[in-house]
Design a protein around this motif. Structure first.
Motif, PDB file in Angstrom:
ATOM      1  N   PHE A   1      11.429  52.816  29.523  1.00 25.07           N
ATOM      2  CA  PHE A   1      11.092  52.626  28.080  1.00 25.07           C
ATOM      3  C   PHE A   1       9.536  53.551  28.264  1.00 25.07           C
ATOM      4  CE2 PHE A   1      13.164  48.783  29.324  1.00 25.07           C
ATOM      5  CZ  PHE A   1      14.163  48.913  28.458  1.00 25.07           C
ATOM      6  N   CYS A   2       9.647  54.175  26.791  1.00 26.24           N
ATOM      7  CA  CYS A   2       8.299  54.961  26.626  1.00 26.24           C
ATOM      8  C   CYS A   2       7.867  54.303  25.235  1.00 26.24           C
ATOM      9  CB  CYS A   2       8.601  56.432  26.607  1.00 26.24           C
ATOM     10  SG  CYS A   2       9.104  56.913  28.311  1.00 26.24           S
ATOM     11  N   ASP A   3       6.543  54.525  25.073  1.00 22.64           N
ATOM     12  CA  ASP A   3       5.783  54.324  23.532  1.00 22.64           C
ATOM     13  C   ASP A   3       6.033  55.898  22.983  1.00 22.64           C
ATOM     14  OD1 ASP A   3       4.801  51.627  24.065  1.00 22.64           O
ATOM     15  OD2 ASP A   3       3.542  52.277  25.362  1.00 22.64           O
ATOM     16  N   TYR A   4       6.003  56.840  23.634  1.00 22.18           N
ATOM     17  CA  TYR A   4       6.265  58.073  23.205  1.00 22.18           C
ATOM     18  C   TYR A   4       7.073  58.969  23.898  1.00 22.18           C
ATOM     19  CZ  TYR A   4       2.239  58.637  26.140  1.00 22.18           C
ATOM     20  OH  TYR A   4       1.421  58.534  27.112  1.00 22.18           O
TER      21      TYR A   4
ATOM     22  N   ASN B   1      15.362  60.044  32.515  1.00 21.75           N
ATOM     23  CA  ASN B   1      15.952  59.191  31.812  1.00 21.75           C
ATOM     24  C   ASN B   1      15.028  58.253  31.217  1.00 21.75           C
ATOM     25  OD1 ASN B   1      18.359  57.849  30.766  1.00 21.75           O
ATOM     26  ND2 ASN B   1      18.065  56.202  32.157  1.00 21.75           N
ATOM     27  N   LYS B   2      14.975  58.279  29.732  1.00 21.75           N
ATOM     28  CA  LYS B   2      13.775  57.632  29.151  1.00 21.75           C
ATOM     29  C   LYS B   2      14.462  57.432  27.595  1.00 21.75           C
ATOM     30  CE  LYS B   2      12.834  61.911  27.543  1.00 21.75           C
ATOM     31  NZ  LYS B   2      13.744  63.135  27.806  1.00 21.75           N
ATOM     32  N   ILE B   3      13.737  56.345  26.979  1.00 18.94           N
ATOM     33  CA  ILE B   3      14.186  56.050  25.620  1.00 18.94           C
ATOM     34  C   ILE B   3      12.903  55.272  24.911  1.00 18.94           C
ATOM     35  CG2 ILE B   3      14.720  53.391  26.582  1.00 18.94           C
ATOM     36  CD1 ILE B   3      17.123  53.461  24.369  1.00 18.94           C
ATOM     37  N   PHE B   4      12.798  55.615  23.625  1.00 21.49           N
ATOM     38  CA  PHE B   4      11.657  55.100  22.967  1.00 21.49           C
ATOM     39  C   PHE B   4      11.816  53.480  22.714  1.00 21.49           C
ATOM     40  CE2 PHE B   4       9.662  54.393  18.550  1.00 21.49           C
ATOM     41  CZ  PHE B   4       8.505  54.768  19.006  1.00 21.49           C
ATOM     42  N   MET B   5      10.781  53.109  23.089  1.00 18.99           N
ATOM     43  CA  MET B   5      10.810  51.331  23.411  1.00 18.99           C
ATOM     44  C   MET B   5      11.002  50.570  22.305  1.00 18.99           C
ATOM     45  SD  MET B   5       7.872  49.378  25.722  1.00 18.99           S
ATOM     46  CE  MET B   5       8.566  47.797  26.481  1.00 18.99           C
ATOM     47  N   GLN B   6      10.506  50.905  20.996  1.00 18.72           N
ATOM     48  CA  GLN B   6      10.604  50.318  19.906  1.00 18.72           C
ATOM     49  C   GLN B   6      12.212  49.608  19.308  1.00 18.72           C
ATOM     50  OE1 GLN B   6       8.590  51.606  16.382  1.00 18.72           O
ATOM     51  NE2 GLN B   6       9.155  50.209  15.057  1.00 18.72           N
ATOM     52  N   GLY B   7      12.388  48.359  19.501  1.00 11.54           N
ATOM     53  CA  GLY B   7      13.739  47.908  19.131  1.00 11.54           C
ATOM     54  C   GLY B   7      14.677  47.788  20.163  1.00 11.54           C
TER      55      GLY B   7
ATOM     56  N   GLY C   1       8.944  53.771  38.626  1.00 13.97           N
ATOM     57  CA  GLY C   1       8.924  54.923  37.945  1.00 13.97           C
ATOM     58  C   GLY C   1       9.515  54.756  36.248  1.00 13.97           C
ATOM     59  N   GLY C   2       9.403  55.960  35.644  1.00  9.22           N
ATOM     60  CA  GLY C   2       9.967  55.931  34.471  1.00  9.22           C
ATOM     61  C   GLY C   2      10.328  57.309  33.915  1.00  9.22           C
ATOM     62  N   GLY C   3      10.474  57.194  32.592  1.00 14.81           N
ATOM     63  CA  GLY C   3       9.845  56.156  31.635  1.00 14.81           C
ATOM     64  C   GLY C   3       8.243  55.947  31.719  1.00 14.81           C
ATOM     65  N   THR C   4       7.921  54.837  31.206  1.00 13.28           N
ATOM     66  CA  THR C   4       6.620  54.527  31.295  1.00 13.28           C
ATOM     67  C   THR C   4       6.491  52.851  31.800  1.00 13.28           C
ATOM     68  OG1 THR C   4       5.918  55.758  29.606  1.00 13.28           O
ATOM     69  CG2 THR C   4       4.426  54.285  30.462  1.00 13.28           C
ATOM     70  N   PRO C   5       6.523  52.521  33.190  1.00 13.33           N
ATOM     71  CA  PRO C   5       6.452  51.066  33.569  1.00 13.33           C
ATOM     72  C   PRO C   5       5.332  50.243  32.844  1.00 13.33           C
ATOM     73  CG  PRO C   5       6.932  52.617  35.311  1.00 13.33           C
ATOM     74  CD  PRO C   5       6.794  53.657  34.294  1.00 13.33           C
ATOM     75  N   THR C   6       4.512  51.072  32.677  1.00 11.65           N
ATOM     76  CA  THR C   6       3.346  50.198  32.079  1.00 11.65           C
ATOM     77  C   THR C   6       3.623  50.234  30.544  1.00 11.65           C
ATOM     78  OG1 THR C   6       1.930  52.289  31.859  1.00 11.65           O
ATOM     79  CG2 THR C   6       1.336  50.644  33.560  1.00 11.65           C
ATOM     80  N   ALA C   7       4.540  50.682  29.761  1.00 11.76           N
ATOM     81  CA  ALA C   7       4.637  50.126  28.511  1.00 11.76           C
ATOM     82  C   ALA C   7       5.324  48.793  28.348  1.00 11.76           C
ATOM     83  CB  ALA C   7       5.884  51.183  27.845  1.00 11.76           C
TER      84      ALA C   7
ATOM     85  N   ALA D   1      24.620  54.772  35.882  1.00 13.95           N
ATOM     86  CA  ALA D   1      24.492  55.020  34.355  1.00 13.95           C
ATOM     87  C   ALA D   1      23.130  54.891  33.785  1.00 13.95           C
ATOM     88  CB  ALA D   1      25.391  54.054  33.531  1.00 13.95           C
ATOM     89  N   GLY D   2      23.156  56.071  32.898  1.00 15.36           N
ATOM     90  CA  GLY D   2      21.785  56.173  32.410  1.00 15.36           C
ATOM     91  C   GLY D   2      21.610  55.396  30.900  1.00 15.36           C
ATOM     92  N   PRO D   3      22.442  55.566  29.821  1.00 21.91           N
ATOM     93  CA  PRO D   3      22.275  54.970  28.635  1.00 21.91           C
ATOM     94  C   PRO D   3      22.202  53.247  29.083  1.00 21.91           C
ATOM     95  CG  PRO D   3      23.979  56.293  28.664  1.00 21.91           C
ATOM     96  CD  PRO D   3      23.473  56.344  30.072  1.00 21.91           C
ATOM     97  N   LEU D   4      21.523  52.583  28.216  1.00 24.59           N
ATOM     98  CA  LEU D   4      21.070  51.078  28.506  1.00 24.59           C
ATOM     99  C   LEU D   4      22.164  50.463  28.367  1.00 24.59           C
ATOM    100  CD1 LEU D   4      17.946  51.696  28.822  1.00 24.59           C
ATOM    101  CD2 LEU D   4      17.688  49.926  27.171  1.00 24.59           C
TER     102      LEU D   4
END
Length: 381
Positions: A11-14, A22-28, A60-66, A280-283
């Motif tokens: 998850f990332c805030d931006y 492998n990352k995804i915008f966190m909202q929702g 790691g991430g992504g952003t673990p601190t998100a 697998a990458g997609p959540l």
């Protein structure tokens, strides 16, 4: 036996303009559900592939601190419950941390669950470049996170710095190095920009809208990086990594020495019993596979002996000390020169490799032409 763990928080805030991890915008997003599935994967992994000792953990991430404080504590408690019984007294426990997403409370939670190293995504010390990269933080916030971490008792602090950025000058990179050193950190990871597919920068590059420095300018930045950090007491122990004595990244050395490790989370990779596995990458796909099979693996890649020997060379040569001839022979039952004698001889004649007696390693020239060297070890039939 596996002694290292990588855990992925996507998850990332931006979303940064250069990032292809492998990352995804966190909202929702179903963050809590994802963390529950990570816990199941941890349990099932240890049941299937037991260990008796864990030396390093890297988040790691992504952003673990998100993650918010409650989510962060739940996650770290799960990690402690699963891997805690096996950790050693010398455990290195790293979390990636982004300026702007860390609070004193999050740092206290990390500390209470054994995190003792932070890898901070600074990247640059010019707000204009941070904006160009799509970073969600300011230069001021880089200093703030370092000071907060020190106040909470963290002494092992690494900064990520980038060079070869769009419109970046060598003077700007020199300023970045100076500002980083002023913060009193113990480790630097510094990489040149790689334009990867499925990124904002890739789309800009295809349109001719990404003004990158020349190869010569990028090489000058790398040379400056090496000399400035060495002068400041951060020795180059790997192509892109520098540390004060005793602060080298034990976890990353696991990768470079081609040792085995667990990989937990969406998109994570593992290397166990000579088999590389990709999650697998997609959540949704990651969680569905765990629900159905207990594991999120997409594929199993059983490495041949030839492939493992190749990896031993091109991963190990990234390190300043190089590849141990004795370790190679013990590991594979063959002397290194019986397998790679021609490559070593050819690269030594070009002043790219050297024989130190115990190891084969890159020369100073080889550090600047690493990819050319590594490719020579991908030739076994």
């Amino acid at each position: 036996m596996v002694n290292a763990v990588y855990l992925h928080i996507p998850f990332c805030d931006y979303i940064c303009h250069y990032c292809d991890f492998n990352k995804i915008f966190m909202q929702g997003q179903p963050v809590n559900d994802y963390l529950e599935h990570m816990d199941v994967e941890m349990k099932n992994t240890l049941d299937r592939f037991p260990t008796n000792k864990i030396d390093t953990i890297f988040v790691g991430g992504g952003t673990p601190t998100a993650l918010n404080e409650e989510q962060l504590e739940k996650f770290l408690k799960d990690v402690q419950d699963r891997f805690g019984p096996y950790v050693t007294d010398k455990l290195e426990f790293t979390m990636e941390a982004n300026p702007g997403s860390v609070t004193p409370e999050k740092l206290r939670i990390m500390k209470s669950y054994g995190v003792n190293r932070l890898s901070i995504g600074a990247q640059a010390f010019q707000d204009s470049l941070l904006t160009r990269l799509g970073r969600g933080h300011s230069v001021e916030e880089i200093g703030e996170i370092v000071q907060m971490a020190k106040q909470e008792g963290f002494t092992n602090l690494s900064l990520d710095l980038m060079f070869g950025l769009p419109d970046q000058t060598i003077d700007q990179f020199s300023e970045t190095i100076s500002r980083a050193l002023e913060l009193g950190i113990t480790h630097v990871s510094s990489y040149s920009l790689q334009v990867e597919k499925k990124t904002v920068f890739y789309n800009q590059w295809r349109k001719g809208e990404l003004p990158l420095p020349t190869e010569e300018a990028e090489a000058d930045m790398y040379a400056l990086l090496i000399s400035r950090l060495e002068e400041a007491g951060l020795s180059q122990y790997e192509i892109s990594n520098f540390a004060k004595e005793g602060f080298e990244s034990k976890h990353n050395i696991t990768y470079w020495k081609n040792d085995e490790y667990y990989g937990i989370g969406a998109g994570a990779h593992s290397y166990i019993d000579g088999v590389r596995r990709a999650n697998a990458g997609p959540l949704k796909q990651y969680m569905n596979r765990i629900d159905e099979n207990g594991f999120p693996y997409m594929d199993d890649n059983v490495l041949t002996k030839a492939e493992r020997m190749e990896e031993e060379m091109f991963m190990g040569l990234r390190m300043r000390e190089g590849v141990s001839k004795q370790r190679f022979e013990v590991k594979f039952g063959q002397p290194m020169f019986s397998v790679f004698g021609k490559q070593i001889e050819d690269l030594t004649s070009k002043n790219l490799l050297q024989d130190t007696g115990t190891h084969i390693s890159l020369t100073e020239k080889g550090f600047f032409l690493g990819n050319e060297v590594f490719q020579e070890f991908l030739t076994i039939d």
